[in-house]
Design a protein around this motif. Structure first.
Motif, short mmCIF file in Angstrom:
data_model
loop_
_atom_site.label_atom_id
_atom_site.label_comp_id
_atom_site.label_asym_id
_atom_site.label_seq_id
_atom_site.Cartn_x
_atom_site.Cartn_y
_atom_site.Cartn_z
N GLU A 172 0.80 -1.23 0.00
CA GLU A 172 0.00 0.00 0.00
C GLU A 172 0.83 1.27 0.00
OE1 GLU A 172 -3.35 -1.88 2.74
OE2 GLU A 172 -3.31 0.30 2.79
N GLN A 173 0.35 2.27 -0.71
CA GLN A 173 1.07 3.53 -0.81
C GLN A 173 0.79 4.44 0.37
OE1 GLN A 173 2.98 4.70 -3.62
NE2 GLN A 173 3.02 2.57 -4.20
N ASN A 174 -0.48 4.59 0.71
CA ASN A 174 -0.85 5.48 1.82
C ASN A 174 -1.00 4.61 3.06
OD1 ASN A 174 -1.34 8.10 0.31
ND2 ASN A 174 -2.57 6.62 -0.83
N ARG A 175 0.06 4.58 3.84
CA ARG A 175 0.12 3.55 4.88
C ARG A 175 -0.26 4.06 6.25
NH1 ARG A 175 3.13 -0.44 2.45
NH2 ARG A 175 3.74 -1.52 4.34
N ARG A 212 -3.24 14.25 7.47
CA ARG A 212 -3.21 13.40 6.29
C ARG A 212 -3.10 11.93 6.68
NH1 ARG A 212 -2.16 13.00 0.72
NH2 ARG A 212 -1.46 10.88 0.76
N TYR A 213 -2.27 11.71 7.68
CA TYR A 213 -2.07 10.37 8.21
C TYR A 213 -3.39 9.81 8.77
CZ TYR A 213 0.44 6.91 11.20
OH TYR A 213 0.90 5.80 11.82
N ALA A 214 -4.12 10.70 9.49
CA ALA A 214 -5.41 10.29 10.05
C ALA A 214 -6.39 9.94 8.93
CB ALA A 214 -5.97 11.42 10.92
N LEU A 215 -6.38 10.74 7.86
CA LEU A 215 -7.28 10.44 6.74
C LEU A 215 -6.89 9.12 6.07
CD1 LEU A 215 -7.81 13.93 5.08
CD2 LEU A 215 -9.36 12.64 6.54
N ASP A 216 -5.58 8.88 5.94
CA ASP A 216 -5.13 7.60 5.37
C ASP A 216 -5.66 6.45 6.20
OD1 ASP A 216 -3.76 8.59 3.25
OD2 ASP A 216 -1.84 8.70 4.27
N ALA A 217 -5.60 6.63 7.53
CA ALA A 217 -6.08 5.57 8.41
C ALA A 217 -7.55 5.29 8.14
CB ALA A 217 -5.88 5.98 9.87
N ILE A 280 -19.09 14.08 -3.14
CA ILE A 280 -18.13 13.98 -4.24
C ILE A 280 -16.71 13.99 -3.69
CG2 ILE A 280 -17.21 15.12 -6.29
CD1 ILE A 280 -20.00 16.13 -6.86
N GLY A 281 -16.48 14.86 -2.69
CA GLY A 281 -15.17 14.93 -2.06
C GLY A 281 -14.77 13.60 -1.46
N LEU A 282 -15.72 12.96 -0.81
CA LEU A 282 -15.42 11.66 -0.19
C LEU A 282 -15.05 10.62 -1.24
CD1 LEU A 282 -18.06 11.31 2.65
CD2 LEU A 282 -15.59 11.42 2.86
N VAL A 283 -15.84 10.59 -2.30
CA VAL A 283 -15.51 9.64 -3.38
C VAL A 283 -14.12 9.97 -3.91
CG1 VAL A 283 -16.17 8.84 -5.67
CG2 VAL A 283 -17.92 9.33 -3.98
N GLY A 284 -13.84 11.28 -4.02
CA GLY A 284 -12.53 11.72 -4.50
C GLY A 284 -11.38 11.22 -3.62
N GLU A 285 -11.61 11.18 -2.31
CA GLU A 285 -10.56 10.70 -1.41
C GLU A 285 -10.19 9.25 -1.74
OE1 GLU A 285 -8.74 12.12 0.91
OE2 GLU A 285 -9.67 14.09 0.85
N TYR A 286 -11.21 8.46 -1.97
CA TYR A 286 -10.93 7.06 -2.34
C TYR A 286 -10.28 6.99 -3.71
CZ TYR A 286 -13.65 5.48 1.67
OH TYR A 286 -14.08 5.25 2.94
N LEU A 287 -10.79 7.80 -4.62
CA LEU A 287 -10.28 7.79 -6.00
C LEU A 287 -8.80 8.18 -6.02
CD1 LEU A 287 -11.22 7.46 -8.93
CD2 LEU A 287 -11.45 9.93 -9.01
N ALA A 288 -8.44 9.23 -5.27
CA ALA A 288 -7.05 9.68 -5.26
C ALA A 288 -6.15 8.57 -4.75
CB ALA A 288 -6.92 10.92 -4.38
N ARG A 289 -6.65 7.83 -3.77
CA ARG A 289 -5.83 6.74 -3.24
C ARG A 289 -5.70 5.60 -4.25
NH1 ARG A 289 -7.37 9.76 0.79
NH2 ARG A 289 -5.99 9.95 2.56
N ILE A 290 -6.77 5.37 -4.99
CA ILE A 290 -6.67 4.36 -6.05
C ILE A 290 -5.62 4.80 -7.07
CG2 ILE A 290 -7.89 3.19 -7.93
CD1 ILE A 290 -10.47 3.56 -6.34
N TYR A 291 -5.65 6.10 -7.40
CA TYR A 291 -4.69 6.65 -8.36
C TYR A 291 -3.25 6.41 -7.88
CZ TYR A 291 -2.85 10.14 -11.64
OH TYR A 291 -2.17 10.78 -12.63
N ASP A 292 -3.03 6.66 -6.59
CA ASP A 292 -1.69 6.40 -6.03
C ASP A 292 -1.30 4.94 -6.21
OD1 ASP A 292 -1.19 8.94 -5.21
OD2 ASP A 292 -1.92 8.64 -3.16
#
Ligand code: UDP
Ligand code: MG
Length: 316
Positions: A172-175, A212-217, A280-292
């Motif tokens: 995983e990228q965002n650990r 950011r770390y908290a959001l990754d979690a 939309i922002g929430l979906v974007g958070e998941y999407l950005a992580r998929i992109y990573d």
């Protein structure tokens, strides 16, 4: 038995001398143990690297992996794990908030058959916004996560070789290390400790990084944000439908429908627009992580090692 101690270091010139002395004192007292410290220099810009190199010159049990730039706490830990080979690996911060004196207890717990030993904070000495933030995060995270992670545990703890190897397989990228460690499973035990203040200097992780770390979690270990949005959508649609029926029936019965005011309309419009943007922002958070994940960039790049075999991208 062989013990590796992985310590991420980013501008810790104030604490490194104390860290060295306390580690040597504690580890030399461990029976039948061949220990080694793996410092991961995470692109320090102060004298940290020079200090570490000096420590290595006088004591070759201190090894160093230099990363190519500042890659962050989590990447540094991952790099350290990939360079470890001991029967057990201890991961701890380099600012003396994780007391080296707990190491014997971690080891005795491991000897008692545990694969993973987590150090859990009984108390902490952080102050102000950080303290509020940490406490809030652990409460919210415990509620929101789909996966049980013991609260008040950070990266401090011990992994046996099997657990370390399993963790190394997670690309995983965002650990969020505490979450990944729980995810691995096996026999997990907890020991309690009091978290100290920093040995010196200022915290090296900015509040922005910690957020950011908290959001990754949250986004790596929970689908709840998406489900909450779906539920909110269902509730709002249901209310809308009922209101529509109510007005139609009233109209058919010839009852005069009250004029809806401009204020009500504007408020409703902004409220619903806001909810949609949040969704939309929430979906974007998941999407950005998929992109990573799709980009598959290595988590760290090693520039040079001192006393270690160089390991490349994610150990591969
Ligand atoms: N650290 C790191 N890279 C960074 C920031 C911090 O390797 O970009 C190291 C730092 O040197 C320390 C540990 O990670 O050993 C924890 O950092 P800090 O004390 O700032 O975090 P906190 O205790 O606030 O979680
Ligand atoms: Mg700290």
């Amino acid at each position: 038995m062989k013990l590796d101690i992985v310590i991420p270091i980013y501008n810790e010139e104030e604490t490194l001398p104390f860290l060295h002395d306390r580690l040597v004192k504690v580890c030399d007292a461990l029976p039948d143990t061949q220990w080694r410290v793996i410092y991961v220099n995470d692109g320090s810009t102060d004298q940290s690297l020079e200090i570490m190199v000096k420590q290595r010159e006088t004591d070759p049990r201190f090894a160093i992996a230099e990363l190519s730039r500042n890659s962050g706490h989590q990447a540094a830990i991952t790099a350290g794990l990939h360079h470890s080979s001991g029967d057990a690996v201890i991961v701890m911060d380099g600012d003396l908030q994780d007391p080296p004196e707990l190491i014997p207890e971690l080891i005795s717990c491991w000897r008692g058959e545990a694969n993973v030993v987590m150090a859990r904070r009984r108390s902490r000495r952080d102050k102000g916004l950080r303290r509020v933030g940490f406490n809030l995060f652990h409460r919210v995270f415990t509620w929101i996560t789909d996966f049980p992670v013991p609260p008040d545990t950070g990266i401090f703890g011990l992994l046996d070789r099997q657990a370390a190897e399993e963790l190394k397989r997670l690309p995983e990228q965002n650990r969020y290390f505490p979450g990944l460690r729980s995810w691995v499973g096996l026999n997990q035990q907890v020991v309690y400790y009091d978290r100290d203040e920093r040995g010196g200097g200022k915290p090296k992780q900015s509040l922005k990084r910690l957020a950011r770390y908290a959001l990754d979690a949250v986004f790596s270990f929970s689908y709840k944000p998406l489900r909450v949005m779906t539920s909110a959508g269902i509730v709002i649609s249901a209310v809308g439908f009922m209101l529509a029926c109510f007005f139609i029936i009233k109209r058919l019965m010839g009852v005069e429908v009250a004029q809806t005011g401009f204020t009500t309309l504007v408020t409703l419009m902004l409220f619903l627009g806001g909810i949609q943007l949040i969704a939309i922002g929430l979906v974007g958070e998941y999407l950005a992580r998929i992109y990573d994940e799709v980009k598959q960039r290595p988590l760290f790049i090693v520039r040079q090692t001192h006393g270690l075999e160089k390991t490349g991208r994610n150990g591969g």
